[in-house]
Design an enzyme around this catalytic site. Structure first.
Site, PDB file in Angstrom:
ATOM      1  N   THR A 187      82.958  91.181  50.233  1.00  0.00           N
ATOM      2  CA  THR A 187      84.383  91.489  50.106  1.00  0.00           C
ATOM      3  C   THR A 187      84.500  92.955  49.696  1.00  0.00           C
ATOM      4  OG1 THR A 187      84.423  90.873  47.791  1.00  0.00           O
ATOM      5  CG2 THR A 187      84.977  89.156  49.360  1.00  0.00           C
ATOM      6  N   GLU A 331      86.663  85.871  53.138  1.00  0.00           N
ATOM      7  CA  GLU A 331      86.255  84.486  52.905  1.00  0.00           C
ATOM      8  C   GLU A 331      86.749  83.535  53.989  1.00  0.00           C
ATOM      9  OE1 GLU A 331      87.521  86.608  50.775  1.00  0.00           O
ATOM     10  OE2 GLU A 331      86.794  86.333  48.731  1.00  0.00           O
ATOM     11  N   LYS A 443     105.584  90.980  36.676  1.00  0.00           N
ATOM     12  CA  LYS A 443     106.123  89.915  35.825  1.00  0.00           C
ATOM     13  C   LYS A 443     107.094  90.541  34.830  1.00  0.00           C
ATOM     14  CE  LYS A 443     101.865  87.451  36.580  1.00  0.00           C
ATOM     15  NZ  LYS A 443     100.870  88.478  36.923  1.00  0.00           N
ATOM     16  N   TRP A 448     109.394  86.806  38.399  1.00  0.00           N
ATOM     17  CA  TRP A 448     108.465  87.538  39.244  1.00  0.00           C
ATOM     18  C   TRP A 448     109.220  88.445  40.215  1.00  0.00           C
ATOM     19  CZ3 TRP A 448     103.997  83.832  41.100  1.00  0.00           C
ATOM     20  CH2 TRP A 448     103.226  83.470  39.975  1.00  0.00           C
TER      21      TRP A 448
HETATM   22  P1  ADP Z   1      89.812  92.611  49.859  1.00  0.00           P
HETATM   23  O1  ADP Z   1      90.136  91.322  49.165  1.00  0.00           O
HETATM   24  O2  ADP Z   1      88.707  93.333  49.219  1.00  0.00           O
HETATM   25  O3  ADP Z   1      91.015  93.479  50.159  1.00  0.00           O
HETATM   26  P2  ADP Z   1      89.817  91.294  52.381  1.00  0.00           P
HETATM   27  O4  ADP Z   1      89.805  92.090  53.616  1.00  0.00           O
HETATM   28  O5  ADP Z   1      89.060  90.045  52.357  1.00  0.00           O
HETATM   29  O6  ADP Z   1      89.260  92.225  51.275  1.00  0.00           O
HETATM   30  O7  ADP Z   1      91.321  91.076  51.959  1.00  0.00           O
HETATM   31  C1  ADP Z   1      91.982  89.856  52.018  1.00  0.00           C
HETATM   32  C2  ADP Z   1      93.350  90.007  51.430  1.00  0.00           C
HETATM   33  O8  ADP Z   1      94.151  90.911  52.180  1.00  0.00           O
HETATM   34  C3  ADP Z   1      94.157  88.740  51.413  1.00  0.00           C
HETATM   35  O9  ADP Z   1      93.789  87.912  50.349  1.00  0.00           O
HETATM   36  C4  ADP Z   1      95.583  89.276  51.290  1.00  0.00           C
HETATM   37  O10 ADP Z   1      95.910  89.596  49.952  1.00  0.00           O
HETATM   38  C5  ADP Z   1      95.530  90.544  52.082  1.00  0.00           C
HETATM   39  N1  ADP Z   1      96.101  90.323  53.411  1.00  0.00           N
HETATM   40  C6  ADP Z   1      95.450  90.115  54.567  1.00  0.00           C
HETATM   41  N2  ADP Z   1      96.312  89.969  55.591  1.00  0.00           N
HETATM   42  C7  ADP Z   1      97.555  90.077  55.074  1.00  0.00           C
HETATM   43  C8  ADP Z   1      98.890  90.005  55.616  1.00  0.00           C
HETATM   44  N3  ADP Z   1      99.111  89.832  56.907  1.00  0.00           N
HETATM   45  N4  ADP Z   1      99.912  90.139  54.758  1.00  0.00           N
HETATM   46  C9  ADP Z   1      99.710  90.336  53.452  1.00  0.00           C
HETATM   47  N5  ADP Z   1      98.506  90.426  52.883  1.00  0.00           N
HETATM   48  C10 ADP Z   1      97.431  90.298  53.681  1.00  0.00           C
END
Ligand code: ADP
Length: 548
Positions: A187, A331, A443, A448
């Site tokens: 990640t 993930e 918050k 929120w």
């Molecule tokens: P990191 O967690 O390090 O940024 P990832 O690429 O696995 O790496 O990121 C996943 C996260 O990206 C998701 O949990 C979400 O918060 C965000 N994300 C992915 N796609 C979207 C989307 N279309 N809209 C909003 N958030 C998104």
């Protein structure tokens, strides 16, 4: 009673064999920055992948489930590694070339990578790290770059083309258990330490089929996809595997990821599809606004990895390019949702669906969990943390160095679901709308405030190029929003004007009183807004904040 059906393992090897024969004429075009791009058919790429596997086994002695890392741009050679390494039973480990040096060192050591295939242009990044990478015994260099940088290394160094030249064009591919590791990806650490996700042959196979379904990217061999999302960012969202299943042509930008060469590529090669995070599309929009190019070949663009501002979607609609919003994470392989509206709606009726994160495919089950652990209903209003499970969703993280895999409590529920850390609502017809990341939500006095909603509203202002909103400590309310704004060139908008603009859409108590103009929103290694940095800058007094 058992079924009477054959039990054939679902493997990356099968995808390779299928792509290089049935779709042998499909092409990978890699941008070179010269007059002509490099063009290679799937048949050629498959043959070269086979020769690479022979070289890795016979020359480097790669065996069993040893990890072979790649530190590469998106290009044909990287696709060759994508197929050669897992098909021979080893594990492909794609390294994120934008990570800070110490994180890269940590990741390579954690995965105990034995070899690395590296693009020559990235040797200045790799070479200084090598003294800290004791497990790396072999370095294979591909493409232009200064080999002299490797003069002091203890590892053996090979030229990619020399290494694979003259090797056998067949390989006795092992019969693999579909549940074994094929590839791993850490990640990107937007929120905390990197964690290793290990994809199986089976998860990659099933995920690729989903990518190819009409409810997802739905492409065919008459399409060309521009793969901007890096191959080190969750397997380029599954595109290299999915394309070999159905013969979709790939256009690879290599290291030419700036808006101007991307616009040139699109105008010249006319891809029908593309995939990238919102910041790429923001940059490209600014480029074609200043220097118009024809982008209209792109029927559909997959945009995800971070929330897509609705204003961006509207701007591309005007250029005849339809952005389709998708949600996922490392993930989740990453395909979680895609926002194709239900059938039979007018453009106006489609809009509220297009700006959601989209619907889940059959392979991904979802539930929303409230603050007290209760399962919430899909009423479009009850907001909770999204949890998912399915055949291409991680059930644990890689432990490393002989250790057990681990399941941190904040990441996996007791009954085995993945806790995404994303907060949102699901409508009765199954469309997910994310309001925030659990860690980014503001918050304020027990209520929120969604930072994403404020950002989207701000980015709809014609003079705002980018906006990021973060929570900052507040004596009275606990937390309040701080709006950081990047203004377009020549803008004269002041904070009062922007606040009044927000007030048309946002409840009064949610309006930020703290404002700062910044030159650019800091970005993570995969191009997302890095709010950690803004929070730190604020805490350290580095921002010029005006309080209204
Ligand atoms: P990191 O967690 O390090 O940024 P990832 O690429 O696995 O790496 O990121 C996943 C996260 O990206 C998701 O949990 C979400 O918060 C965000 N994300 C992915 N796609 C979207 C989307 N279309 N809209 C909003 N958030 C998104």
């Amino acid at each position: 009673m058992l079924s009477t059906m054959q039990d054939v393992p679902l493997t990356v090897t099968r995808i390779l064999q299928h792509g290089m024969t049935i779709h042998g004429k499909s092409q990978i075009t890699t941008w070179t920055g010269e007059a002509e791009p490099q063009r290679r058919t799937f048949a050629e790429v498959g043959e070269r992948a086979t020769r690479l596997a022979n070289a890795l086994r016979d020359e480097l002695g790669i065996d069993g489930d040893q990890r072979v890392a790649t530190l590469m741009w998106n290009n044909a050679e990287h696709v060759e590694a994508y197929f050669a390494i897992p098909s021979m039973g080893a594990v492909l480990h794609t390294l994120n070339l934008r990570l800070p040096a110490e994180q890269l060192v940590w990741i390579v050591n954690h995965a105990a990578d034995r070899a690395v295939i590296v693009n020559g242009s990235l040797l200045p990044l790799l070479a200084p790290l090598l003294p800290h990478l004791p497990t790396i015994e072999h370095i294979v260099v591909s493409g232009p770059g200064d080999r002299g940088l490797l003069a002091d290394t203890q590892a053996r160094v090979y030229e990619y083309e020399e290494l694979i030249a003259g090797r056998p064009t067949t390989y006795d591919w092992p019969e693999l258990d579909e549940r074994t590791a094929a590839a791993m990806c850490y990640t990107s650490g937007t929120t905390g330490d990197p964690k290793g996700v290990v994809y199986s042959h089976r998860s990659i196979y099933l995920h690729s089929m989903q990518v190819n379904m009409a409810e997802s990217m739905g492409l065919s061999d008459s399409d060309t996809t521009l793969v901007v999302v890096p191959q080190f960012h969750v397997n380029a969202w599954g595109l290299p595997h999915a394309t070999f299943m159905t013969g979709i042509n790939m256009l690879m930008p290599d290291r030419f990821l700036q808006p101007a060469p991307l616009a040139d590529m699109i105008e010249r090669e006319k891809p029908s599809h593309a995939a990238a995070v919102p910041t790429i599309w923001q940059g490209l929009l600014a480029e074609v606004t200043a220097n118009p190019r024809d982008l209209s070949s792109m029927k559909q663009v997959t945009i995800g990895g971070a929330a897509c501002p609705p204003a961006l979607m509207e701007a591309y609609d005007k250029l005849g390019v339809r952005l389709c919003h998708a949600w996922g994470m490392t993930e989740t392989s990453p395909l979680g949702t895609m926002a194709h509206p239900p059938a039979g709606l007018s453009a106006e009726e489609e809009w509220p669906y297009r700006v959601t994160q989209g619907r889940f495919p059959a392979g991904v089950e979802a539930r929303l969990v409230g603050p007290g652990g209760e399962i919430l209903s899909w009423d479009g209003e009850s907001a909770g943390e999204l949890e998912v499970r399915g055949t291409w969703i991680a059930g644990a993280y890689y432990g490393g160095a002989g250790g057990e895999d681990f399941r941190p409590e904040d990441k996996f529920s007791e009954d085995g679901w993945l806790k995404t850390g994303d907060v949102g609502v699901i409508s009765p017809d199954g469309f997910l709308t994310l309001t925030d990341r659990a860690k980014d939500v503001i918050k304020s006095g027990g209520e929120w405030i969604s930072s994403v909603e404020l950002e989207n509203a701000l980015m709809a202002h014609p003079e705002v190029a980018e906006a990021a909103v973060v929570a900052v400590p507040d004596d009275k309310w606990g937390e309040r929003p701080l709006a950081t704004v990047v203004l377009k060139e020549g803008s004269t908008a002041d904070y009062e004007t922007l606040r009044a603009f927000l007030a048309e859409k946002i409840a009064k108590w949610q309006l930020p009183e703290r404002w700062a103009v910044i030159p650019a929103v800091p970005k993570t290694s995969v191009g997302k807004f890095d709010k950690k940095v803004i929070r730190r800058q604020y805490a350290d007094g580095e921002l010029d904040v005006t309080q209204l």
